[in-house]
Scaffold this active site. Sequence first.
Site, PDB file in Angstrom:
ATOM      1  N   LYS A 196      17.140  73.785  28.596  1.00  0.00           N
ATOM      2  CA  LYS A 196      18.129  74.680  27.821  1.00  0.00           C
ATOM      3  C   LYS A 196      18.734  73.838  26.825  1.00  0.00           C
ATOM      4  O   LYS A 196      19.034  74.052  25.747  1.00  0.00           O
ATOM      5  CB  LYS A 196      19.079  75.410  28.565  1.00  0.00           C
ATOM      6  CG  LYS A 196      18.439  76.417  29.488  1.00  0.00           C
ATOM      7  CD  LYS A 196      19.425  77.077  30.434  1.00  0.00           C
ATOM      8  CE  LYS A 196      20.226  76.227  31.410  1.00  0.00           C
ATOM      9  NZ  LYS A 196      19.690  75.596  32.213  1.00  0.00           N
ATOM     10  N   ARG A 271      27.151  82.108  35.082  1.00  0.00           N
ATOM     11  CA  ARG A 271      26.210  81.979  36.126  1.00  0.00           C
ATOM     12  C   ARG A 271      26.213  83.037  36.856  1.00  0.00           C
ATOM     13  O   ARG A 271      25.386  83.371  37.998  1.00  0.00           O
ATOM     14  CB  ARG A 271      26.583  80.758  36.702  1.00  0.00           C
ATOM     15  CG  ARG A 271      26.296  79.324  35.955  1.00  0.00           C
ATOM     16  CD  ARG A 271      26.860  78.118  36.888  1.00  0.00           C
ATOM     17  NE  ARG A 271      26.496  76.878  36.123  1.00  0.00           N
ATOM     18  CZ  ARG A 271      25.453  76.250  36.204  1.00  0.00           C
ATOM     19  NH1 ARG A 271      24.611  76.770  36.799  1.00  0.00           N
ATOM     20  NH2 ARG A 271      25.387  75.120  35.477  1.00  0.00           N
ATOM     21  N   ARG A 310      11.744  63.174  35.671  1.00  0.00           N
ATOM     22  CA  ARG A 310      12.923  62.995  34.960  1.00  0.00           C
ATOM     23  C   ARG A 310      14.020  62.079  35.838  1.00  0.00           C
ATOM     24  O   ARG A 310      14.491  61.165  35.409  1.00  0.00           O
ATOM     25  CB  ARG A 310      13.821  64.240  34.469  1.00  0.00           C
ATOM     26  CG  ARG A 310      15.056  64.278  33.932  1.00  0.00           C
ATOM     27  CD  ARG A 310      15.627  65.353  33.329  1.00  0.00           C
ATOM     28  NE  ARG A 310      16.343  65.922  34.721  1.00  0.00           N
ATOM     29  CZ  ARG A 310      17.096  67.094  34.411  1.00  0.00           C
ATOM     30  NH1 ARG A 310      17.108  67.628  33.404  1.00  0.00           N
ATOM     31  NH2 ARG A 310      17.757  67.504  35.452  1.00  0.00           N
ATOM     32  N   ARG A 316      19.673  60.427  38.219  1.00  0.00           N
ATOM     33  CA  ARG A 316      20.200  61.468  38.687  1.00  0.00           C
ATOM     34  C   ARG A 316      19.590  61.634  40.151  1.00  0.00           C
ATOM     35  O   ARG A 316      18.350  61.866  40.222  1.00  0.00           O
ATOM     36  CB  ARG A 316      20.264  62.669  38.080  1.00  0.00           C
ATOM     37  CG  ARG A 316      21.034  62.826  36.772  1.00  0.00           C
ATOM     38  CD  ARG A 316      20.865  64.204  36.015  1.00  0.00           C
ATOM     39  NE  ARG A 316      21.078  65.343  36.797  1.00  0.00           N
ATOM     40  CZ  ARG A 316      21.149  66.564  36.474  1.00  0.00           C
ATOM     41  NH1 ARG A 316      21.062  66.833  35.005  1.00  0.00           N
ATOM     42  NH2 ARG A 316      21.382  67.613  37.237  1.00  0.00           N
ATOM     43  N   ARG A 328      17.983  73.931  45.060  1.00  0.00           N
ATOM     44  CA  ARG A 328      18.670  74.488  43.485  1.00  0.00           C
ATOM     45  C   ARG A 328      18.039  75.572  43.118  1.00  0.00           C
ATOM     46  O   ARG A 328      18.589  76.572  42.356  1.00  0.00           O
ATOM     47  CB  ARG A 328      18.515  73.189  42.738  1.00  0.00           C
ATOM     48  CG  ARG A 328      19.667  72.116  43.062  1.00  0.00           C
ATOM     49  CD  ARG A 328      19.475  70.786  42.182  1.00  0.00           C
ATOM     50  NE  ARG A 328      19.312  70.941  40.871  1.00  0.00           N
ATOM     51  CZ  ARG A 328      18.499  69.597  39.831  1.00  0.00           C
ATOM     52  NH1 ARG A 328      18.187  68.709  40.431  1.00  0.00           N
ATOM     53  NH2 ARG A 328      18.633  70.095  38.566  1.00  0.00           N
TER      54      ARG A 328
END
Length: 372
Positions: A196, A271, A310, A316, A328
């Site tokens: 996104k 959300r 990633r 992260r 998640r």
Amino acid sequence: MKIIKLHDLYFKPYIHKGEISAIVKFLAQQVKSDLPKDEVPLFIGILNGCFLFAADFIREFNGNCEVSFVKLASYEGTSSTEDVKQLVGINEDLTGRTVIILEDIIDTGNTLQEIYNIFRDKNLKQLKIATLFFKPDVFRKELPIDYIGKSIEDKFIVGYGLDYNNLGRNYPAIYQLSTQPKMKNIVLFGPPGAGKGTQAEFLKDIYNLVHISTGDVFRFNIKNKTELGLLAKKYMDEGDLVPDEVTINMLKAEVEKNADAKGFIFDGFPRTESQAEALDVFLAQKGEQINGMVALEVPEDTLVSRLLERGKTSGRIDDTDEVKIRNRFNEYNTKTAILKDYFDAQNKYYGINGVGSIEEITQRISKVFNTL
């Protein structure tokens, strides 16, 4: 509440149904308290507009009463210049009765004057008027209005019985005439790792829109120790979710800072359904709306692989543990994905194949953007 379109005109939210209910209840209580004990009034609703108001008013009236509905009709007389007005629906003898007219809205007072003229010779005990809405700026008659629910400005309204060319009566709230929305506001949607943020950066330049990322907004407010940032940090430090109200107020502030924008790309917000509803209300008050939700659709296993890859370079930690990544997605599927139904119900959901090169996906999204 959101922008509605009736025929060729647009209307924005004006008076919420909860406020209308409170006004109706207050009016009914006022009328009841002014009546002598055991008196049975005759309530007369003026059609067409007042049918919802009259029904709710009578339910709130705590006492015995009679109810009738009439319509003020115009007929051609015996000559081409004569215009005779009469109430269609009144047949009973009203001698000695207390009659209370229920009107949905009084503006110039022309209809009210006709009603007074018609009832003048009915030998009533008393005639009173109760109106839900009153426009004092355009009222031109020397007539008493006994009960006024809410005085409003002289702008065209629809809803709760009021119409624009026969449409709009069924809405439970009141909407005010507005201008056609000018902004292009898009919700860019998708699960973690769908891309996104990357797409938003391309699209904001192509369409000259402002990109609002919830994550960026949070970080800015916390870093700069704004009032909202300190409040959000307090919840986060205590391990609690930041309340919707705080998040929404941050987004509102961001929109207000860009009042001249041609539109916004909302990334990471809303959300939840409650956030989506709050965004609709906020934009509608400005005469604007969400044009569409554009959702990047990518298989979960593909996204897990993307995030793990990633995580090797992003630093992260939450991108290096597959169990946490799956959790998640579970959070996304159980809470956030319900927004698909919310926007789909408004015919504003657009699913986009999110697998392919960045350029291919941008082209797919652009085809949708160009139609909104």
